[in-house]
Write an enzyme that holds these catalytic residues in place. Structure first.
Site, PDB file in Angstrom:
ATOM      1  N   CYS A   7      20.191  -3.224  35.313  1.00 12.75           N
ATOM      2  CA  CYS A   7      20.783  -1.862  35.103  1.00 12.75           C
ATOM      3  C   CYS A   7      22.128  -2.203  34.473  1.00 12.75           C
ATOM      4  O   CYS A   7      22.490  -2.841  33.708  1.00 12.75           O
ATOM      5  CB  CYS A   7      20.828  -0.982  36.285  1.00 12.75           C
ATOM      6  SG  CYS A   7      21.692  -1.562  37.521  1.00 12.75           S
ATOM      7  N   VAL A   8      23.207  -1.132  34.822  1.00 16.48           N
ATOM      8  CA  VAL A   8      24.392  -1.183  34.084  1.00 16.48           C
ATOM      9  C   VAL A   8      25.387  -2.263  34.749  1.00 16.48           C
ATOM     10  O   VAL A   8      25.830  -2.764  34.183  1.00 16.48           O
ATOM     11  CB  VAL A   8      25.462   0.198  34.408  1.00 16.48           C
ATOM     12  CG1 VAL A   8      26.633   0.054  33.822  1.00 16.48           C
ATOM     13  CG2 VAL A   8      24.295   1.489  33.897  1.00 16.48           C
TER      14      VAL A   8
END
Length: 466
Positions: A26-27
């Site tokens: 993810c981020v």
């Protein structure tokens, strides 16, 4: 930092590539699905230079790295010799079978929404800026530039059932192109035109309750679940030589009508009930709700529990036109950022000062993991003061009925315009901005005067250097 070296160390310490079933990112996190989590050397991984922490939750072994995680992910992918980013998260259910029902639910929502969160936030930010520009009179809706940019910002939300169709298909371990086709049928222009015209429609003499499924979330998730179950049945009864064509054929001619006749109407009504329920809880006391929910929100984010709220936020926007929940919670990013900023001014150690500076910049951009795992949580009190600041900010937002309009904002300064009412600037928006300042200043002041411990800071630096 050598990202290649870090990737090799991570792969080795999680049990080698033979122990990796799949990995996505993810981020800020590498999200592994390991065949046997007991083989991973968690404490060793936590101590690696460039690693913030490790979280084991929802059947995932999450290695928190920061905003350079895509580079590390690329190196990890090279090492394990296959593009596991394309693998479905649900292909290995052994770890989830050991988890609770709620853990499975959170993991499910994570798999569905995580792949589109970046573009979802980007589209929301663009929408917010367009609202701000029109409210300020710097742009009008009849301008060509507005039309094109609005199309760019609204396309994802309008065709959300199609995009979610792909992620739902992967999450439920079925053909994502079939589930995306089902999603596309829900927003097919002809069906929308019939609905807008107020005309009636039947299918084999069965009346169809027409609705507008653009921007909807729940219908495609339920339809995708049904597709996955039906596909398993068809694969057992249809000869392999005929499966390529006839499995998708039977699914489409069966699930699409069911979606319009049963799933869609039930889902829309459920969406309305969900929105009404969220608003009912909120209306009991917006101030107390903001104080409590925002106070614990970053703890929920740490354990991945925030995924359970994201569908509610999106559903609120597209069902009732706004979402007060994110209005309460948005300040929590600024609270943890304020705590990290205080360490920038208090820290005597060059390494900690540099780390907290980077974490502060990331925090203002909406990414709190560097602040939480790199600075606030290791020093303990800054994280607590960040939660206190978030709670007071949430209470302030609740007092002014702060709400998110027209999309989804994931955090940071660029998402602020999303909280401007399209009807114009009001006390509601000014109260929202005040909630950000309350959270930021409270966490900064408390951390600056009471949150820094040189002894603990030195221990953390020595631990990372060992």
């Amino acid at each position: 930092m050598s990202y290649e070296k870090l990737a090799k160390q991570i792969v080795q310490e999680v049990g080698g590539k033979e122990n990796i079933h799949s990995v996505i990112h993810c981020v800020t996190r590498l999200r592994f699905k390991l065949k046997d989590e007991s083989l991973a050397n968690t404490e060793v991984i936590k101590g690696l230079d460039g690693i913030m922490t490790v979280i084991q939750k929802g059947g995932q072994y999450q290695v928190v790295i920061g905003d350079h995680v895509p580079i590390v992910f690329a190196e990890v992918t090279k090492l394990i010799g296959k593009d596991v980013s394309e693998e479905s998260e649900s292909t290995d259910t052994s770890s989830e079978e050991r988890g609770s029902l709620f853990s499975k639910f959170v993991s499910l929502l994570s798999g569905i929404f995580m792949p589109i969160m970046g573009v979802l936030a980007a589209a929301g930010i663009l929408k917010g800026f367009l609202v701000a520009l029109t409210v300020l009179g710097w742009m009008s809706e009849d301008m060509g530039v507005y039309t094109i940019l609005f199309t760019a910002s609204d396309a994802l939300f309008y065709f959300l059932p199609i995009l979610l169709g792909f992620t739902v298909g992967k999450t439920f371990n079925t053909n994502p192109f079939i589930t995306a086709t089902v999603g596309a049928s829900l927003v097919y222009p002809t069906m929308i035109d019939i609905y807008n015209a107020g005309e009636s429609l039947t299918f084999l003499q069965i009346p169809v309750v027409l609705m507008n499924y653009t921007q909807s979330v729940i219908p495609i998730i339920l339809a995708g679940f049904l597709v996955a179950k039906f596909e398993k049945v068809l694969l057992k009864v249809i000869p392999k030589a005929l499966q390529l064509i006839f499995v998708p054929l039977f699914i489409i001619v069966t699930i699409v009508p069911i979606s319009f006749i049963v799933i869609g109407p039930l889902s829309v009504n459920a969406s309305q009930l969900l929105a009404d329920g969220a608003m009912a809880l909120y209306s009991l006391s917006p101030v107390i709700t903001g104080l409590l929910l925002a106070g614990i929100w970053q703890v929920a984010v740490m354990f991945g529990l925030h995924w359970a709220f994201i569908p509610i936020m999106i559903n609120n926007v597209f069902t009732i036109g706004f979402d007060p929940i994110n209005g309460l919670l948005y300040c929590t990013v600024f609270a943890q950022t304020g705590a990290a900023l205080a360490i920038v001014f208090r820290a005597k150690e060059a390494k900690l000062k540099s780390l907290s500076t980077t974490a502060t910049i990331s925090g203002f951009l909406g990414i709190t993991e560097p602040a939480i795992y790199g600075v606030n949580l290791p020093l303990k009190r800054p994280f607590l003061f960040g939660c206190i600041g978030g709670g007071l900010g949430g209470a302030t937002a609740g007092f002014f009925s702060a709400s998110m309009f027209g999309g989804f904002a994931s955090g940071g300064i660029f998402g602020i315009p999303m909280f401007i009412n399209p009807e114009g600037l009001s006390l509601q928006f000014y109260g929202f901005t005040l909630s950000l300042l309350v959270a930021l200043v409270t966490a900064f002041v408390l951390t600056y005067f009471f949150g820094y411990s040189r002894e603990l800071a030195v221990k953390q630096i020595e631990k990372k250097s060992a």
